[in-house]
Design a protein around this motif. Structure first.
Motif, PDB file in Angstrom:
ATOM      1  N   GLY A   2       0.822  -1.207   0.000  1.00 49.28           N
ATOM      2  CA  GLY A   2       0.000   0.000   0.000  1.00 49.28           C
ATOM      3  C   GLY A   2       0.852   1.251   0.000  1.00 49.28           C
ATOM      4  O   GLY A   2       0.564   2.221  -0.709  1.00 49.28           O
ATOM      5  N   PHE A   3       1.930   1.241   0.783  1.00 48.11           N
ATOM      6  CA  PHE A   3       2.854   2.376   0.820  1.00 48.11           C
ATOM      7  C   PHE A   3       3.457   2.626  -0.559  1.00 48.11           C
ATOM      8  O   PHE A   3       3.466   3.754  -1.052  1.00 48.11           O
ATOM      9  N   LEU A   4       3.929   1.571  -1.206  1.00 47.22           N
ATOM     10  CA  LEU A   4       4.541   1.730  -2.525  1.00 47.22           C
ATOM     11  C   LEU A   4       3.537   2.191  -3.581  1.00 47.22           C
ATOM     12  O   LEU A   4       3.812   3.130  -4.350  1.00 47.22           O
ATOM     13  N   LEU A   5       2.388   1.551  -3.625  1.00 46.68           N
ATOM     14  CA  LEU A   5       1.425   1.866  -4.675  1.00 46.68           C
ATOM     15  C   LEU A   5       0.789   3.242  -4.502  1.00 46.68           C
ATOM     16  O   LEU A   5       0.593   3.968  -5.491  1.00 46.68           O
ATOM     17  N   ILE A   6       0.469   3.624  -3.288  1.00 46.97           N
ATOM     18  CA  ILE A   6      -0.125   4.945  -3.057  1.00 46.97           C
ATOM     19  C   ILE A   6       0.895   6.041  -3.337  1.00 46.97           C
ATOM     20  O   ILE A   6       0.576   7.056  -3.968  1.00 46.97           O
ATOM     21  N   ASN A   7       2.146   5.857  -2.894  1.00 47.88           N
ATOM     22  CA  ASN A   7       3.173   6.863  -3.177  1.00 47.88           C
ATOM     23  C   ASN A   7       3.412   6.996  -4.678  1.00 47.88           C
ATOM     24  O   ASN A   7       3.589   8.103  -5.180  1.00 47.88           O
TER      25      ASN A   7
ATOM     26  N   TYR B 186       2.669  10.362  -6.814  1.00 44.28           N
ATOM     27  CA  TYR B 186       3.747  10.943  -7.637  1.00 44.28           C
ATOM     28  C   TYR B 186       3.277  11.172  -9.071  1.00 44.28           C
ATOM     29  O   TYR B 186       3.504  12.241  -9.639  1.00 44.28           O
ATOM     30  N   VAL B 187       2.615  10.197  -9.653  1.00 44.91           N
ATOM     31  CA  VAL B 187       2.148  10.328 -11.032  1.00 44.91           C
ATOM     32  C   VAL B 187       1.090  11.420 -11.142  1.00 44.91           C
ATOM     33  O   VAL B 187       1.125  12.253 -12.056  1.00 44.91           O
ATOM     34  N   ILE B 188       0.146  11.439 -10.207  1.00 42.80           N
ATOM     35  CA  ILE B 188      -0.913  12.453 -10.258  1.00 42.80           C
ATOM     36  C   ILE B 188      -0.344  13.848 -10.051  1.00 42.80           C
ATOM     37  O   ILE B 188      -0.738  14.796 -10.741  1.00 42.80           O
ATOM     38  N   SER B 189       0.612  14.002  -9.129  1.00 39.17           N
ATOM     39  CA  SER B 189       1.199  15.332  -8.908  1.00 39.17           C
ATOM     40  C   SER B 189       2.034  15.762 -10.109  1.00 39.17           C
ATOM     41  O   SER B 189       2.054  16.947 -10.457  1.00 39.17           O
ATOM     42  N   SER B 190       2.684  14.831 -10.774  1.00 37.44           N
ATOM     43  CA  SER B 190       3.453  15.174 -11.966  1.00 37.44           C
ATOM     44  C   SER B 190       2.538  15.594 -13.107  1.00 37.44           C
ATOM     45  O   SER B 190       2.845  16.540 -13.843  1.00 37.44           O
ATOM     46  N   MET B 191       1.432  14.896 -13.253  1.00 37.49           N
ATOM     47  CA  MET B 191       0.499  15.232 -14.335  1.00 37.49           C
ATOM     48  C   MET B 191      -0.191  16.566 -14.095  1.00 37.49           C
ATOM     49  O   MET B 191      -0.529  17.265 -15.064  1.00 37.49           O
TER      50      MET B 191
ATOM     51  N   THR C 226       3.258  13.879   2.900  1.00 36.38           N
ATOM     52  CA  THR C 226       1.808  13.814   2.732  1.00 36.38           C
ATOM     53  C   THR C 226       1.394  12.512   2.063  1.00 36.38           C
ATOM     54  O   THR C 226       0.424  11.870   2.478  1.00 36.38           O
ATOM     55  N   ALA C 227       2.133  12.089   1.052  1.00 38.33           N
ATOM     56  CA  ALA C 227       1.824  10.834   0.365  1.00 38.33           C
ATOM     57  C   ALA C 227       1.987   9.647   1.309  1.00 38.33           C
ATOM     58  O   ALA C 227       1.198   8.701   1.257  1.00 38.33           O
ATOM     59  N   SER C 228       2.976   9.700   2.175  1.00 38.96           N
ATOM     60  CA  SER C 228       3.195   8.604   3.120  1.00 38.96           C
ATOM     61  C   SER C 228       2.071   8.525   4.146  1.00 38.96           C
ATOM     62  O   SER C 228       1.609   7.433   4.487  1.00 38.96           O
TER      63      SER C 228
END
Length: 62
Positions: A10-15, A19-24, A33-35
């Motif tokens: 869950g930690f890996l997939l949510i982070n 990351y992808v959503i913030s980059s887009m 915050t992601a953690s």
């Protein structure tokens, strides 16, 4: 062990998703915050999963 594995994935997939959503969206990636989001979401999934899965076998009516 199951909870540790769920927390790890869950930690890996949510982070990764944050990351992808913030980059887009052109925003800066905030690891803290992601953690926090990933830990809360994973614990929620574990608690709801434990409550929703019955331990006893289901009788079949044939």
């Amino acid at each position: 062990m199951r909870i540790i594995a769920a927390l790890f994935w869950g930690f890996l997939l949510i982070n990764m998703s944050v990351y992808v959503i913030s980059s887009m969206s052109g925003q800066a990636f905030d690891f803290a915050t992601a953690s926090i989001i990933s830990v809360v979401f994973t614990l929620l999934v574990v608690v709801l999963g434990e409550a929703g899965v019955p331990n006893e076998p289901i009788d079949t009516h044939h």
